[in-house]
Design an enzyme around this catalytic site. Structure first.
Site, PDB file in Angstrom:
ATOM      1  N   ASP A  95       0.824  -1.217   0.000  1.00 35.76           N
ATOM      2  CA  ASP A  95       0.000   0.000   0.000  1.00 35.76           C
ATOM      3  C   ASP A  95       0.855   1.263   0.000  1.00 35.76           C
ATOM      4  O   ASP A  95       0.363   2.353   0.294  1.00 35.76           O
ATOM      5  CB  ASP A  95      -0.897   0.023   1.248  1.00 35.76           C
ATOM      6  CG  ASP A  95      -2.058  -0.950   1.151  1.00 35.76           C
ATOM      7  OD1 ASP A  95      -2.340  -1.442   0.046  1.00 35.76           O
ATOM      8  OD2 ASP A  95      -2.689  -1.217   2.196  1.00 35.76           O
ATOM      9  N   ASP A 154       5.195  -9.365   8.756  1.00 37.47           N
ATOM     10  CA  ASP A 154       5.348  -7.921   8.593  1.00 37.47           C
ATOM     11  C   ASP A 154       6.684  -7.634   7.917  1.00 37.47           C
ATOM     12  O   ASP A 154       7.577  -8.489   7.862  1.00 37.47           O
ATOM     13  CB  ASP A 154       5.274  -7.222   9.950  1.00 37.47           C
ATOM     14  CG  ASP A 154       3.842  -7.074  10.449  1.00 37.47           C
ATOM     15  OD1 ASP A 154       2.903  -7.386   9.691  1.00 37.47           O
ATOM     16  OD2 ASP A 154       3.662  -6.650  11.607  1.00 37.47           O
ATOM     17  N   ASP A 156       9.366  -6.082   8.613  1.00 38.15           N
ATOM     18  CA  ASP A 156      10.656  -6.154   9.300  1.00 38.15           C
ATOM     19  C   ASP A 156      10.958  -7.541   9.847  1.00 38.15           C
ATOM     20  O   ASP A 156      11.964  -7.719  10.553  1.00 38.15           O
ATOM     21  CB  ASP A 156      10.701  -5.128  10.443  1.00 38.15           C
ATOM     22  CG  ASP A 156       9.582  -5.323  11.447  1.00 38.15           C
ATOM     23  OD1 ASP A 156       8.438  -5.540  11.017  1.00 38.15           O
ATOM     24  OD2 ASP A 156       9.828  -5.244  12.666  1.00 38.15           O
ATOM     25  N   ASP A 248      -5.252  -8.445  14.412  1.00 41.98           N
ATOM     26  CA  ASP A 248      -4.796  -9.774  14.802  1.00 41.98           C
ATOM     27  C   ASP A 248      -5.545 -10.286  16.029  1.00 41.98           C
ATOM     28  O   ASP A 248      -6.014 -11.428  16.070  1.00 41.98           O
ATOM     29  CB  ASP A 248      -3.293  -9.753  15.054  1.00 41.98           C
ATOM     30  CG  ASP A 248      -2.839  -8.559  15.903  1.00 41.98           C
ATOM     31  OD1 ASP A 248      -3.695  -7.789  16.365  1.00 41.98           O
ATOM     32  OD2 ASP A 248      -1.618  -8.391  16.086  1.00 41.98           O
TER      33      ASP A 248
END
Length: 490
Positions: A95, A154, A156, A248
């Site tokens: 995004d 994610d 990282d 989540d």
């Protein structure tokens, strides 16, 4: 005024006592049940044919938004997963609106040319934020519809090549396993005091709190990344939903209320970046605190009207209200100066002494969780335990404000945690103003209480709180600000 102050003070104290003794309950579950649970996990990994002779179809999703500092590493990691390519599809759910777009496009093109089944999914807007991106990946790609399992990382997080072969076998623990959550590791644990202290908290969360809940069969949560979901469970629970900031936790509770279970694999570690700056740490904590309290609003009534056993409902309530401890500690501190003329009502009456004894005893529970987490890591250091106590206090007001917003206001903008990829920040981060105000207030409270004939314990608590807020303020002035100025003028 006396009655209002007394009620608020006692409610805050009782809340802290309950939180502390809840930590003792988790420690008890951990001691009695965790070894057997981990043995079950290990046995499933050894005996399951999944990842050895059987390879179910897997969709790997990597949601990104302006993650230029770290996105190439995660793309390289998921592209080199040791898994049959004809049973795998990788989606980069991008995004982004900055240079990340070009980095993602170039990296995906390289791996696609090498035969890796990888694609980029982009949306016109960020509707639903991360939850919307995950839902779009499941919905808008024909290839993803055939996937039996969905792994999520994610930007990282960097999984090891054998990640899928280690986690997928755990779904053989039962047809009702919705998700397998792995433990978070730390790519930058030793970067500075802040990352070292956060690592202690994250270790305690996974190695003690989450492991205790999983071992006892209580509700726990998918932590948003470094986990694998059964596609059928996502669909059965209603799919990803963006009406809270913790998508989540939201999906985890919807699935478990429909009798799915979440398995925890603490022996499979996925390394990630801990926020190395106070501003990024506060941003992350604000989102988690706000989102968890939004889930309180959303799930408290369905939880207690469900057919779950009472003990599961009680534990889930304590779990959802986890950030409430920050509100209780903040309220208690703010009330101290107002009680100057009322302390005799509490301090001199023997009927209240059991409550005060319980409060100080309960305060050792969370420290016990942190100590056990470090023992399981093989590194018990007094300075680490002291640091986590200080950081927890210093973050209290920041988290309390965010928790109040989540409890009483609708969803706010999803602000991602800024990543640095091991580099120094490009711009100066703001001073911790809330902590500056609270440090001054706490020190003033100590002075006021010491001048009067007040119980020593109240002044001790105010001094304890002052140490937490002052530590964060001093850390910013002495460690972060000079480093930022040096970078600006270099």
């Amino acid at each position: 005024m006396t009655v209002v102050w007394l009620i608020a003070y006692l409610l805050s104290t009782v809340g802290l006592v309950l939180y502390g003794f809840h930590a003792y309950k988790l420690l008890s579950w951990h001691r009695r049940k965790s070894s057997a649970y981990r043995s079950t996990i290990d046995r499933a990994r050894r005996e399951s044919p999944v990842g050895k002779t059987t390879f179910p179809t897997v969709l790997v999703q990597v949601p990104t938004y302006n993650e230029a500092e770290v996105v190439e590493d995660v793309i390289d990691a998921v592209a080199t997963l040791d898994y049959p390519r004809d049973r795998l599809l990788i989606q980069i759910l991008d995004d982004s609106r900055d240079e990340t777009v070009a980095l993602v496009g170039a990296r995906v093109a390289i791996w696609s040319a090498r035969g890796v089944p990888i694609e980029v999914v982009r949306r016109q807007d960020r509707d639903g934020f991360k939850a919307g991106a995950l839902a779009a990946g499941l919905r808008d790609s024909e290839a993803s519809s055939a996937a039996e399992f969905v792994a999520i990382f994610d930007a990282d997080f960097v999984p090891e090549p054998d990640y899928l072969k280690r986690t997928l076998p755990l779904f053989d623990l039962g047809a009702d396993i919705a998700c397998v959550q792995s433990r978070w590791g730390h790519r930058n644990r030793r970067q500075n005091w802040l990352t070292r202290t956060q690592a202690v908290a994250v270790d305690a969360h996974f190695l003690v709190q989450q492991l205790a809940r999983a071992s006892a069969g209580a509700f726990l949560n998918f932590n948003g990344t470094a986990g694998v979901w059964r596609r059928a469970a996502i669909d059965d629970a209603g799919g990803w939903c963006g009406d809270t900031l913790t998508e989540d936790l939201d999906l985890s509770y919807r699935a478990q209320l429909r009798d799915w279970r979440i398995a925890l694999d603490v022996d499979t570690v996925v390394r990630a970046e801990l926020p190395p700056m106070l501003a990024s740490y506060k941003t992350q904590q604000q989102r988690w605190a706000c989102g968890s309290m939004q889930c309180v609003r959303k799930f408290l009534r369905p939880l207690w009207s469900s057919k779950q056993p009472f003990w599961i409902k009680a534990e889930a309530t304590a779990h959802l209200f986890g950030y409430g401890v920050c509100a209780a500690m903040s309220v208690l501190l703010l009330l101290l100066p107002l009680g100057i003329g009322h302390w005799a009502l509490l301090a001199d009456h023997p009927a209240w002494w059991p409550l005060w004894i319980s409060a100080w005893t309960a305060g050792l529970g969370p420290l016990g969780v942190a100590i056990l987490g470090q023992r399981m890591r093989g590194r018990t250091r007094a300075r680490d335990i002291f640091s986590i106590a200080i950081l927890g206090l210093g973050a209290c007001m920041n988290n309390a404000i965010a928790a109040a917003r989540g409890l009483f206001s609708p969803i706010r903008t999803f602000v991602r945690t800024p990543k640095q990829g091991g580099r120094a920040p490009a711009v100066r981060t703001p001073a911790p103003r809330t902590e500056q105000i609270m440090a001054a207030f706490s020190l003033a409270t100590v002075a006021v209480l010491m001048m009067g004939d007040q119980p020593w314990a109240t002044a001790a608590y105010a001094l304890y709180a002052a140490s937490g807020y002052a530590a964060l303020v001093l850390y910013w002035w002495l460690a972060e600000r000079p480093a930022q100025l040096a970078k600006e003028y270099s």
